[in-house]
Scaffold this motif. Structure first.
Motif, PDB file in Angstrom:
ATOM      1  N   SER A 134       0.805  -1.124  -0.280  1.00 48.24           N
ATOM      2  CA  SER A 134       0.314  -0.475  -0.107  1.00 48.24           C
ATOM      3  C   SER A 134       0.623   1.354  -0.273  1.00 48.24           C
ATOM      4  CB  SER A 134      -1.098   0.241   1.538  1.00 48.24           C
ATOM      5  OG  SER A 134      -1.611   1.364   1.382  1.00 48.24           O
ATOM      6  N   PRO A 135       0.487   2.698  -1.431  1.00 47.34           N
ATOM      7  CA  PRO A 135       1.414   3.518  -0.570  1.00 47.34           C
ATOM      8  C   PRO A 135       1.479   4.398   0.405  1.00 47.34           C
ATOM      9  CG  PRO A 135      -0.384   3.995  -2.467  1.00 47.34           C
ATOM     10  CD  PRO A 135      -0.606   2.146  -2.325  1.00 47.34           C
ATOM     11  N   VAL A 156       0.478  -7.660   4.133  1.00 43.54           N
ATOM     12  CA  VAL A 156      -0.105  -6.416   4.333  1.00 43.54           C
ATOM     13  C   VAL A 156       1.122  -5.551   4.397  1.00 43.54           C
ATOM     14  CG1 VAL A 156      -1.346  -4.616   4.413  1.00 43.54           C
ATOM     15  CG2 VAL A 156      -2.495  -6.514   4.529  1.00 43.54           C
ATOM     16  N   ILE A 157       1.913  -4.840   3.371  1.00 45.03           N
ATOM     17  CA  ILE A 157       3.146  -4.280   3.742  1.00 45.03           C
ATOM     18  C   ILE A 157       2.437  -2.367   3.043  1.00 45.03           C
ATOM     19  CG2 ILE A 157       5.431  -4.146   2.400  1.00 45.03           C
ATOM     20  CD1 ILE A 157       4.045  -6.677   2.059  1.00 45.03           C
ATOM     21  N   THR A 158       3.405  -1.441   3.384  1.00 46.08           N
ATOM     22  CA  THR A 158       2.949  -0.018   3.888  1.00 46.08           C
ATOM     23  C   THR A 158       4.206   0.016   2.745  1.00 46.08           C
ATOM     24  OG1 THR A 158       4.606   0.435   5.815  1.00 46.08           O
ATOM     25  CG2 THR A 158       1.392  -0.011   5.269  1.00 46.08           C
ATOM     26  N   LEU A 159       4.142   1.242   1.759  1.00 42.98           N
ATOM     27  CA  LEU A 159       5.216   2.228   1.429  1.00 42.98           C
ATOM     28  C   LEU A 159       5.421   3.170   1.564  1.00 42.98           C
ATOM     29  CD1 LEU A 159       7.595   1.745  -0.379  1.00 42.98           C
ATOM     30  CD2 LEU A 159       5.691   1.523  -2.526  1.00 42.98           C
ATOM     31  N   HIS A 330      13.746   0.052   5.966  1.00 47.89           N
ATOM     32  CA  HIS A 330      14.093   1.257   6.084  1.00 47.89           C
ATOM     33  C   HIS A 330      15.264   1.400   4.280  1.00 47.89           C
ATOM     34  CE1 HIS A 330      13.115   3.915   9.173  1.00 47.89           C
ATOM     35  NE2 HIS A 330      13.448   2.048  10.023  1.00 47.89           N
ATOM     36  N   LEU A 331      14.551   1.889   3.442  1.00 46.64           N
ATOM     37  CA  LEU A 331      14.371   2.053   2.019  1.00 46.64           C
ATOM     38  C   LEU A 331      15.363   3.239   1.028  1.00 46.64           C
ATOM     39  CD1 LEU A 331      11.636   0.882  -0.126  1.00 46.64           C
ATOM     40  CD2 LEU A 331      13.625  -0.859   0.946  1.00 46.64           C
ATOM     41  N   LEU A 332      15.337   3.694   2.204  1.00 51.62           N
ATOM     42  CA  LEU A 332      15.880   5.260   1.166  1.00 51.62           C
ATOM     43  C   LEU A 332      16.854   5.734   1.988  1.00 51.62           C
ATOM     44  CD1 LEU A 332      15.340   7.387  -0.600  1.00 51.62           C
ATOM     45  CD2 LEU A 332      14.390   8.575   1.554  1.00 51.62           C
TER      46      LEU A 332
END
Length: 342
Positions: A134-135, A156-159, A330-332
């Motif tokens: 989910s964005p 269920v994954i939030t982005l 953490h992606l960024l």
């Protein structure tokens, strides 16, 4: 591949039995090949013959039947956000989709225009996805997460910038972009820093945390410095108006939200007679090639979305092993690229 012949009205759809007869194999072999089952040894020539037969007949496996056999669907839902996605997000989502397809998931991009987060979650649940990413701009709630998991979603994954209770999270903390930019300006001796806040719809989800990160960087520093928000539209007249008032604002630096706004404002400041970086240092974000062609060359915060485990493989692992505690990744990863403008 040859073209399919027009199908006469009333003709039944091709079945796996038809594919098996045309390819000269069993229905089980057709199932193994078309469902990418690698646990059974099947020669490359047989796999090729089955796929060619399926293509000639226009046959595709029935997703619902496959779901019944597996005990869950193979559909991963990537809802489309209502805010415009930047190139970084688009590149990430494209790589995620390719990775999921390689793992034999059916990827569905689905819109939620005009719905709030809970309404959107109920609409998504109707499709019975095995996983949902989910964005940020749909702000999925614990209620929506419950709806999705009860409908069969194993992951269920939030982005976005903040995790949500009950969901796994791919965290993209935009505050770090603003913090990196302002720390760089502080290190260069700048003390009165403007932060551009775009006025176009859809930018607030990124602009707000970038401004918050800029404020945090000043608060955490020992410098006697300040940050001022600068509303700006992505239009020449808006940039010219801001540039005409620049000397009265007393600013010696600006973090211009991203490279595009930085280039727009840089040109307006130069037209107003200001010297960059002598009078005002400028830094953007995104590290666009066009910024490197600007004179002076534009400093920028380069960004990369990375994860210790490939996101598609992470989703597959969560689907195969549901029920664990929520994971946070953490992606960024921002990094300042210093050039002449600062």
């Amino acid at each position: 591949m040859s073209q399919l012949s027009p199908q006469p009205a009333g003709t039944s759809l091709p079945t796996s039995a038809d594919v098996a007869r045309l390819a000269g194999v069993s229905r089980a072999t057709v199932s193994y090949v078309l469902n990418n089952n690698t646990t059974v040894r099947i020669s490359d020539s047989t796999r090729r013959r089955v796929r060619e037969a399926a293509a000639d007949l226009g046959y595709v496996p029935h997703a619902a039947a496959r779901s019944l056999r597996a005990g869950h669907s193979r559909t991963v839902l990537l809802p489309a956000g209502q805010a415009p996605a930047g190139a970084l997000y688009q590149r990430f989502l494209t790589q995620l989709e390719l990775g999921l397809r390689r793992l034999d998931y059916t990827v569905v991009r689905y819109g939620g225009v005009g719905q709030d987060a809970d309404e959107a979650a109920m609409t998504w649940a109707e499709l019975r996805p095995v996983a949902v990413v989910s964005p940020d701009d749909l702000a999925l709630t614990p209620y929506g997460i419950g709806v999705l998991t009860r409908s069969g979603a194993r992951a269920v994954i939030t982005l976005g910038s903040q995790p949500v209770d009950g969901a796994h999270a791919l965290v993209v903390d935009q505050r770090e972009v603003g913090a990196h930019a302002v720390r760089h300006l502080l290190a260069r001796g700048r003390r009165s820093i403007g932060v551009v806040v775009p006025q176009e719809p859809g930018h607030a989800l990124i602009a707000r945390p970038r401004l918050a990160g800029a404020l945090r960087a000043v608060e955490e520093s020992d410098a006697d410095a300040g940050v001022r928000a600068l509303p700006l539209r992505y239009q020449e007249d808006s940039a010219q108006d801001l540039a005409s008032r620049w000397r009265t604002l007393g600013l010696d630096a600006v973090f211009a939200y991203d490279d595009e706004y930085a280039m727009l404002l840089t040109r307006a400041l130069q037209d107003a007679g200001l010297v960059i970086p002598g009078d005002t240092a400028v830094i953007g974000a995104g590290d666009l090639m066009l910024g490197r062609l600007l004179r002076p060359r534009l400093s920028s915060v380069a960004m990369e979305l990375t994860c210790e485990q490939r996101p598609a493989e992470m989703i597959d692992r969560l689907v195969q092993n549901p029920g664990g505690p929520p994971e946070r990744h953490h992606l960024l990863r921002p990094a300042v690229v210093a050039r002449e403008s600062s």
